[in-house]
Write an enzyme that holds these catalytic residues in place. Structure first.
Site, short mmCIF file in Angstrom:
data_model
loop_
_atom_site.label_atom_id
_atom_site.label_comp_id
_atom_site.label_asym_id
_atom_site.label_seq_id
_atom_site.Cartn_x
_atom_site.Cartn_y
_atom_site.Cartn_z
N HIS A 1 0.82 -1.21 0.00
CA HIS A 1 0.00 0.00 0.00
C HIS A 1 0.86 1.27 0.00
CE1 HIS A 1 0.26 -0.28 4.56
NE2 HIS A 1 0.47 1.01 4.38
N ASP B 1 -0.14 -7.63 1.15
CA ASP B 1 0.23 -6.23 1.33
C ASP B 1 1.75 -6.08 1.44
OD1 ASP B 1 -0.09 -3.51 1.48
OD2 ASP B 1 -0.41 -3.48 3.65
N SER C 1 4.62 2.02 8.20
CA SER C 1 4.22 0.94 7.31
C SER C 1 5.38 0.48 6.44
CB SER C 1 3.07 1.39 6.41
OG SER C 1 1.89 1.57 7.13
#
EC number: 3.4.21.107
Length: 472
Positions: free
Chosen positions: A111, A141, A217
């Site tokens: 992402h 992901d 992230s």
């Protein structure tokens, strides 16, 4: 490998709930408090996570991406003419990553880079390099990037997928939260094997209370040896910032995606059991005569798939795969999907009150019927969409249920076409066009060849169907 673990002093507060006499007696039996002393050496004063950080931090990078977004901003034209003049804006994303091979191979979250027109990686010494995507895997992901550093050898984070994490293990989260720069937070493994979290349909997450915030992230979760044991990916929060419930993708998944990238593949091919399952609830447990809910009950079996060939049937309760307990459908999908393609995997299940173990071959999802993938360019509601016959292989790639029957599925939607304007998404299944049931690409092409003024299209998304009309 954990060679040495740091000991963190713990202060226990005891509150006596008895009467004063018993309290006095209890206090009389307590050992004398240990006297406090000044640290006797420089080494004793320096006990910290610093050695772990010094080992891991040089291999942590910042990942920034940009993509051009077209949007309509004139509500007047949207209201009366069905859309105004589109304007463009640049959307930016900032995350983290870890160097996993010395020649510039990096793992991060998908992402962070999804749909990006430009990806830049900043090293710990602040040098920046453009990056290309080797593999992007939306299901996990994860994405693998490559930067060109010539003959230079970069610092690397080792991926430890062998030693099982336990609840209570110390971990560090390293990344670039809010874009402020290198930041390290510490905590413990709060839980393991978290599935059905809503983050992705394919996940078995490590839960940690190490603070994870936007920008973390894709950064590494490391153990006390400075090895990568997870990739930080999401938080559970009402405020959008850390609330002590963070999730990381396990190292075994990261290694699987990395292997696909380094093997020259453009996507990750995972083994597929070919069985649809659901968690055993209390009611199901009672009906099966189980003392407590455990395992995942088989509700459907794909004809000719690995599960059927191994002898599994509807009603069987899968208890473990490769020695790992399976208590819901997410665990079954992940545990089998994490195996090496072509391997023989022990699977234990319950039938008629007796536990049995069979050997299941970890085959890739069946590509039958053939995909016959095609981009729709003709003027109709699907213009700009790429569609294919629904098969286990296509369904696995898009993360949808292949047990819904034959049909045609949207695999991609390009900007500027009618498909994007009407809101079609990858994973949507075309069930009918102008009242005609769609079961194959042939059915769809025949239906779209009609010359009509009004189109009626039925789409299935996440198990729900909706029918809408569109003017030609």
């Amino acid at each position: 490998m954990r060679v040495a673990k740091l000991l963190i002093p713990t202060l226990a507060l005891l509150a006596a709930c008895s009467d004063p006499a018993s309290k006095s007696q209890a206090q009389a039996n307590l050992p004398a408090p240990t006297p406090k002393t000044v640290p006797s050496s420089a080494a004793a004063m320096k006990n910290s996570f610093a050695p772990v950080v010094k080992k891991a931090a040089p291999a942590v990078v910042y990942v920034s991406s940009k993509r051009v977004v077209r949007q309509r901003v004139d509500p007047f034209w949207d209201l009366f003419l069905g859309g105004g003049v589109p304007r463009e804006r640049v959307a930016q994303s900032l995350g983290s990553g870890a160097i996993v091979r010395a020649d510039g191979v990096i793992i991060t979250n998908n992402h962070n880079i999804e749909g990006a027109d430009e990806i830049m990686v900043q090293l710990s010494d602040r040098r920046e390099f453009p990056a290309k995507v080797l593999v992007a895997d939306p299901r996990s992901d994860l994405a693998v990037l490559k930067i060109d550093v010539g003959a230079e050898k970069l610092p690397v984070l080792a991926i430890d997928d062998q030693e099982p994490l336990e609840v209570g293990d110390l971990v560090l989260a390293i990344g670039n939260p809010f874009g402020v720069g290198l930041t390290v937070t510490n905590g413990i493994v709060s839980a393991t094997a978290r599935s059905n979290t809503g983050i992705t349909d394919y996940g078995f997450f490590i839960q940690t209370d190490a603070a994870i915030n936007p920008g973390n992230s894709g950064g590494p979760l490391v153990d006390m040896d400075g090895d990568l044991v997870g990739v930080n990916t999401a938080i559970l929060s009402r405020s959008g910032t850390s609330s002590g419930v963070g999730f990381a993708i396990p190292a075994v998944t990261a290694k699987q995606v990395l292997a696909a990238a380094l093997g020259g593949g453009h996507e990750v091919v995972r083994p597929w059991l070919g069985a649809k399952t659901t968690a055993v609830t209390s009611d199901i447990a009672r009906s099966l005569g189980l003392a407590a809910p455990r395992g995942a009950v088989v509700t459907d079996v794909w004809p000719g798939g690995p599960a059927q060939r191994a002898g599994l049937e509807q009603g069987d309760v899968i208890l473990s795969i490769a020695g790992q307990a399976t208590n819901d459908d997410g665990a079954v999908t992940y545990q089998f999907g994490a195996q090496r393609t072509g391997a023989t995997v022990p699977l234990t299940f319950l039938r008629d009150g007796k536990e049995r173990t069979v050997q299941v071959r970890a085959d890739a999802p069946a590509n039958s019927p053939a995909a016959e993938e095609r981009a729709i360019s003709e003027v109709n509601p699907l213009q700009g969409a790429t569609v294919a016959n629904l098969s286990p292989a296509v369904a696995d790639r898009l993360g949808v249920d292949p047990f819904g029957g034959r049909g045609v599925i949207v695999t991609k939607v390009d900007g500027g076409g009618a498909a994007q304007r009407v809101g079609l998404r990858p994973g949507d299944i075309v069930r009918a066009v102008n009242g005609r049931e769609i079961r194959s690409m042939g059915d769809l092409m025949s239906a779209l060849s009609q010359k009509v003024r009004v189109w009626q299209v039925t789409i299935e998304r996440n198990g729900q169907r909706i029918t809408a009309q569109f003017r030609a």
